[in-house]
Motif scaffolding. Structure first.
Motif, PDB file in Angstrom:
ATOM      1  N   HIS A 176       0.702  -1.230  -0.463  1.00  0.00           N
ATOM      2  CA  HIS A 176       0.375  -0.294   0.091  1.00  0.00           C
ATOM      3  C   HIS A 176       1.045   1.271   0.304  1.00  0.00           C
ATOM      4  CE1 HIS A 176      -3.449  -2.443   0.856  1.00  0.00           C
ATOM      5  NE2 HIS A 176      -3.376  -2.684   1.748  1.00  0.00           N
ATOM      6  N   ARG A 179       2.787   2.099  -3.333  1.00  0.00           N
ATOM      7  CA  ARG A 179       1.197   2.218  -4.563  1.00  0.00           C
ATOM      8  C   ARG A 179       0.987   4.198  -3.799  1.00  0.00           C
ATOM      9  NH1 ARG A 179      -4.411   0.046  -2.858  1.00  0.00           N
ATOM     10  NH2 ARG A 179      -2.920  -1.776  -4.633  1.00  0.00           N
ATOM     11  N   GLU A 185       1.960  -0.861  -8.441  1.00  0.00           N
ATOM     12  CA  GLU A 185       0.793  -1.847  -8.262  1.00  0.00           C
ATOM     13  C   GLU A 185       1.656  -2.959  -8.444  1.00  0.00           C
ATOM     14  OE1 GLU A 185      -0.998  -0.807  -7.077  1.00  0.00           O
ATOM     15  OE2 GLU A 185      -3.025   0.934  -7.752  1.00  0.00           O
ATOM     16  N   ASP A 188      -0.943  -6.050  -9.366  1.00  0.00           N
ATOM     17  CA  ASP A 188      -2.615  -5.691 -10.414  1.00  0.00           C
ATOM     18  C   ASP A 188      -3.651  -6.582 -11.279  1.00  0.00           C
ATOM     19  OD1 ASP A 188      -1.275  -6.374 -12.627  1.00  0.00           O
ATOM     20  OD2 ASP A 188       0.188  -4.520 -12.843  1.00  0.00           O
ATOM     21  N   ASN A 196      -3.721 -10.045  -6.581  1.00  0.00           N
ATOM     22  CA  ASN A 196      -4.368  -8.359  -6.232  1.00  0.00           C
ATOM     23  C   ASN A 196      -5.689  -8.086  -5.805  1.00  0.00           C
ATOM     24  OD1 ASN A 196      -4.807  -5.281  -7.086  1.00  0.00           O
ATOM     25  ND2 ASN A 196      -6.577  -6.446  -8.031  1.00  0.00           N
TER      26      ASN A 196
END
Length: 234
Positions: A176, A179, A185, A188, A196
Motif C-alpha cells: 500500500h 502505491r 501496483e 495488479d 491483487n
C-alpha cells in the motif's frame, strides 16, 4: 489451550518491519495477548534484544516464558504449534500441504522480497522499475501457487487465513505504501488478478486492520530512509 500455550508473551519489534508484522498478524489471528517492546534498530538496541538474539541482533524476537524465539517464519510456526487450541490453525494439517506452505514462504522471502528490497535501492524510478523485473517474475510464479494452494477459495489457507497468508501479509502495508508513494501496483489486476484481489481482501480483515501500521507514516519513513541512504553515499 493445548501444549505449552500458556504464560507470558513479549514481542520485540520495530513498527515498520514486515517481518515483525508477520508475527503481529499471527498473534492477532490467534487472538493472543502480548507485551510489545519497540526497538530502536538505528540507534541503541536494547540489552534485552542483544541478549535474546545474540546471533543476528535483529527483530522480531518473541519471548515466551523467558525463552526467546527468533526469525519470523520460525516464530509464526512456533505460535501455531504451541497454541494449537487457540484460534485457527495456520499451518495445514496435511504433511505435504504443510511442506508446500513452508516452501512457498521461503520463496516469498528469497525471490519476491529480496528482489523488491534491491529494487527499492534504485536511485531513479527508471532504475527501480528495471530492478523490479525479478520481483514481477516472482509474483507471477506466486500467482500460480495461490491458485493451487487456495483451491479457488479466498485465502492461501482456503476459506480462512493460513500460514502463507500471514507470510505474504507481512508485506501488505508496504504494498500500500508503494502505491501511495510511487503509484506502483506491485500486484495488479492484469498481471496477478488473484493476488491483487487477495491483497484487498486480506487488508480489510479486522485482525489485519488491528495491527497494520499507518500507511502515511510508512511513506514518510521510506522517504527518511532514502534521504539517509543518499547522505551516507555522499
Amino acid at each position: 489451550m493445548a501444549g505449552r500455550g500458556d504464560g507470558e508473551l513479549k514481542l520485540l519489534g520495530m513498527w515498520a518491519s514486515p517481518f515483525v508484522l508477520r508475527v503481529k498478524l499471527a498473534l492477532s489471528f490467534k487472538g493472543l495477548s502480548y507485551a510489545y517492546v519497540e526497538e530502536d534498530l538505528f540507534g541503541s538496541k536494547s540489552e534485552l534484544l542483544l541478549k535474546s538474539n545474540p546471533v543476528h541482533n535483529k527483530v522480531p524476537v518473541l519471548i515466551h516464558n523467558g525463552k526467546p524465539v527468533c526469525e519470523s517464519q520460525i516464530i509464526v510456526q512456533y505460535i501455531d504449534e504451541v497454541y494449537t487450541g487457540t484460534g485457527p490453525s495456520l499451518l495445514p494439517a496435511d504433511p505435504y500441504e504443510r511442506a508446500m506452505a513452508r516452501f512457498w514462504a521461503t520463496f516469498i522471502d528469497d525471490k519476491l522480497l529480496a528482489s523488491w528490497v534491491q529494487a527499492s535501492r534504485g536511485k531513479t524510478m527508471e532504475e527501480k522499475m528495471e530492478r523490479l523485473k525479478p520481483t514481477f517474475a516472482a509474483i507471477e510464479t506466486l500467482e500460480a501457487a495461490f491458485g493451487e494452494c487456495s483451491k479457488g477459495k479466498p485465502f492461501f489457507g482456503g476459506d480462512s487465513v493460513g500460514y502463507l497468508d500471514v507470510m505474504l501479509g507481512g508485506l501488505v502495508a508496504w504494498v500500500h505504501a508503494s502505491r501511495a508513494r510511487h503509484g506502483l501496483e506491485l500486484f495488479d489486476a492484469s498481471r496477478s488478478p488473484l493476488l491483487n484481489a487477495w491483497v484487498e481482501r486480506f487488508s480489510v480483515l479486522d485482525e489485519t486492520r488491528a495491527v497494520l501500521p499507518d500507511i502515511d507514516r510508512l511513506v514518510e519513513y521510506a522517504k527518511m530512509r532514502e534521504a539517509q541512504a543518499v547522505g551516507d553515499a555522499n
